[in-house]
Design a protein around this motif. Structure first.
Motif, short mmCIF file in Angstrom:
data_model
loop_
_atom_site.label_atom_id
_atom_site.label_comp_id
_atom_site.label_asym_id
_atom_site.label_seq_id
_atom_site.Cartn_x
_atom_site.Cartn_y
_atom_site.Cartn_z
N THR A 1 23.97 31.90 128.46
CA THR A 1 25.08 31.40 127.62
C THR A 1 26.40 32.04 128.07
OG1 THR A 1 24.37 33.09 126.01
CG2 THR A 1 23.70 30.84 125.58
N SER A 2 27.48 31.62 127.44
CA SER A 2 28.80 32.22 127.73
C SER A 2 29.52 32.45 126.42
CB SER A 2 29.69 31.26 128.53
OG SER A 2 29.06 30.86 129.69
N GLY A 3 30.25 33.55 126.34
CA GLY A 3 31.03 33.84 125.13
C GLY A 3 32.28 32.99 125.06
N GLY A 4 32.65 32.58 123.87
CA GLY A 4 33.83 31.73 123.69
C GLY A 4 35.13 32.47 123.92
N PHE A 5 35.13 33.78 123.80
CA PHE A 5 36.38 34.55 123.94
C PHE A 5 36.58 34.98 125.39
CE2 PHE A 5 38.87 38.55 123.43
CZ PHE A 5 40.02 37.99 122.89
N LEU A 6 35.62 35.70 125.95
CA LEU A 6 35.76 36.19 127.33
C LEU A 6 35.47 35.10 128.35
CD1 LEU A 6 34.03 39.71 127.12
CD2 LEU A 6 36.47 39.16 127.03
N ARG A 7 34.74 34.06 127.93
CA ARG A 7 34.29 32.99 128.84
C ARG A 7 33.43 33.55 129.97
NH1 ARG A 7 38.06 28.70 127.25
NH2 ARG A 7 38.36 29.38 125.12
N ALA A 8 32.79 34.67 129.70
CA ALA A 8 31.93 35.30 130.70
C ALA A 8 30.48 35.07 130.28
CB ALA A 8 32.22 36.79 130.77
N GLY A 9 29.59 35.19 131.25
CA GLY A 9 28.18 34.97 130.96
C GLY A 9 27.61 36.01 130.01
N ASN A 10 26.79 35.56 129.09
CA ASN A 10 25.97 36.50 128.32
C ASN A 10 24.60 35.86 128.16
OD1 ASN A 10 26.48 34.73 126.14
ND2 ASN A 10 28.06 36.05 125.26
N THR A 11 23.72 36.51 127.42
CA THR A 11 22.35 36.02 127.30
C THR A 11 22.01 35.86 125.83
OG1 THR A 11 21.66 37.11 129.35
CG2 THR A 11 19.92 36.61 127.78
N GLU B 1 41.63 45.48 126.50
CA GLU B 1 40.27 46.03 126.51
C GLU B 1 39.56 45.59 125.24
OE1 GLU B 1 39.00 50.30 127.88
OE2 GLU B 1 39.35 50.33 125.72
N VAL B 2 38.37 45.02 125.38
CA VAL B 2 37.59 44.65 124.19
C VAL B 2 36.25 45.39 124.23
CG1 VAL B 2 38.57 42.35 123.77
CG2 VAL B 2 36.63 42.57 125.28
N ASN B 3 35.79 45.71 123.02
CA ASN B 3 34.52 46.40 122.92
C ASN B 3 33.45 45.33 122.66
OD1 ASN B 3 33.08 48.84 122.87
ND2 ASN B 3 32.88 48.65 120.65
N VAL B 4 32.63 45.04 123.66
CA VAL B 4 31.61 44.01 123.50
C VAL B 4 30.35 44.67 122.94
CG1 VAL B 4 30.32 42.16 124.61
CG2 VAL B 4 32.58 42.77 125.45
N GLY B 5 29.91 44.13 121.83
CA GLY B 5 28.80 44.77 121.11
C GLY B 5 27.50 44.76 121.88
N GLY B 6 26.62 45.64 121.49
CA GLY B 6 25.30 45.69 122.09
C GLY B 6 24.54 44.40 121.82
N ALA B 7 24.65 43.88 120.60
CA ALA B 7 23.95 42.63 120.26
C ALA B 7 24.57 42.04 119.00
CB ALA B 7 22.47 42.89 120.03
N THR B 8 24.70 40.71 119.01
CA THR B 8 25.10 39.98 117.81
C THR B 8 23.85 39.20 117.38
OG1 THR B 8 27.36 39.76 118.58
CG2 THR B 8 26.66 38.21 116.88
N VAL B 9 23.36 39.51 116.18
CA VAL B 9 22.04 38.99 115.79
C VAL B 9 22.13 38.12 114.53
CG1 VAL B 9 19.71 39.68 115.07
CG2 VAL B 9 20.93 41.04 116.77
N PHE B 10 21.55 36.94 114.60
CA PHE B 10 21.43 36.05 113.44
C PHE B 10 19.94 35.93 113.12
CE2 PHE B 10 25.10 34.73 115.92
CZ PHE B 10 26.09 34.55 114.97
N VAL B 11 19.61 35.96 111.82
CA VAL B 11 18.21 35.76 111.41
C VAL B 11 18.18 34.51 110.53
CG1 VAL B 11 16.24 36.75 110.19
CG2 VAL B 11 17.78 38.25 111.46
N ALA C 1 19.58 36.40 119.20
CA ALA C 1 20.31 37.61 119.58
C ALA C 1 21.16 37.32 120.81
CB ALA C 1 19.33 38.74 119.88
N ILE C 2 22.48 37.51 120.66
CA ILE C 2 23.39 37.34 121.80
C ILE C 2 23.65 38.73 122.36
CG2 ILE C 2 25.63 36.48 122.57
CD1 ILE C 2 25.54 34.79 119.87
N ILE C 3 23.28 38.91 123.62
CA ILE C 3 23.35 40.25 124.22
C ILE C 3 24.02 40.17 125.58
CG2 ILE C 3 21.24 40.98 123.02
CD1 ILE C 3 19.83 40.74 125.80
#
Ligand code: 2BA
Length: 110
Positions: A32-42, A91-101, A6-8
């Motif tokens: 981690t960091s997002g490839g688009f915003l280049r900002a930190g995420n978890t 302005e981008v809408n960053v999702g609550g979570a991107t989830v892979f199972v 889960a990328i959050i």
């Protein structure tokens, strides 16, 4: 067994880890960091039995909020003689979570 990836957003990470732990799930937190915003995420890794996947997904959904973020974007503009570049905010809408199972072939603890 499944591995949930889960990328959050960083802001939601502590609360989500607490809720997972309270509900008996083991997890690992990666910075981690997002490839688009280049900002930190978890990114959170959670190994679970197949029948618990929906329980985990619902905890993630309840504890991760989507937010708007402003980011500068650079665009090249071709002038008559030179190449200029302009930077403008979008302005981008960053999702609550991107989830892979993912299916887990083997799981061992030594
Ligand atoms: P970022 O790559 O930094 O993306 C942040 C937000 O920017 C995305 O939010 C989306 O709204 C926008 N965005 C991303 N790429 C774009 C593009 N090529 N053009 C226009 N807008 C774009 P989310 O979709 O909620 O993604 C949040 C974070 O989840 C991403 O951060 C990335 O780290 C991860 N992610 C999302 N989809 C992924 C995927 N298919 N594979 C791997 N990581 C993913």
């Amino acid at each position: 067994m499944k591995l949930i990836v889960a990328i959050i957003q960083d802001e939601d990470a502590s609360k989500l880890l607490d809720k997972l732990s309270e509900n008996g799930f083991y997890s690992t937190r990666l910075a981690t960091s997002g490839g688009f915003l280049r900002a930190g995420n978890t990114t959170i890794l959670i190994g679970v039995e197949d029948e618990k996947v929906e329980d985990v997904c619902s905890i993630i959904e309840k504890n991760c909020k989507s937010r708007k973020q402003i980011t500068p974007v650079q665009t090249p503009m071709l002038g008559a003689m030179d190449v200029f570049s302009s930077v403008y905010p979008i302005e981008v809408n960053v999702g609550g979570a991107t989830v892979f199972v993912l299916d887990v072939e083997k799981f061992r603890k030594y």
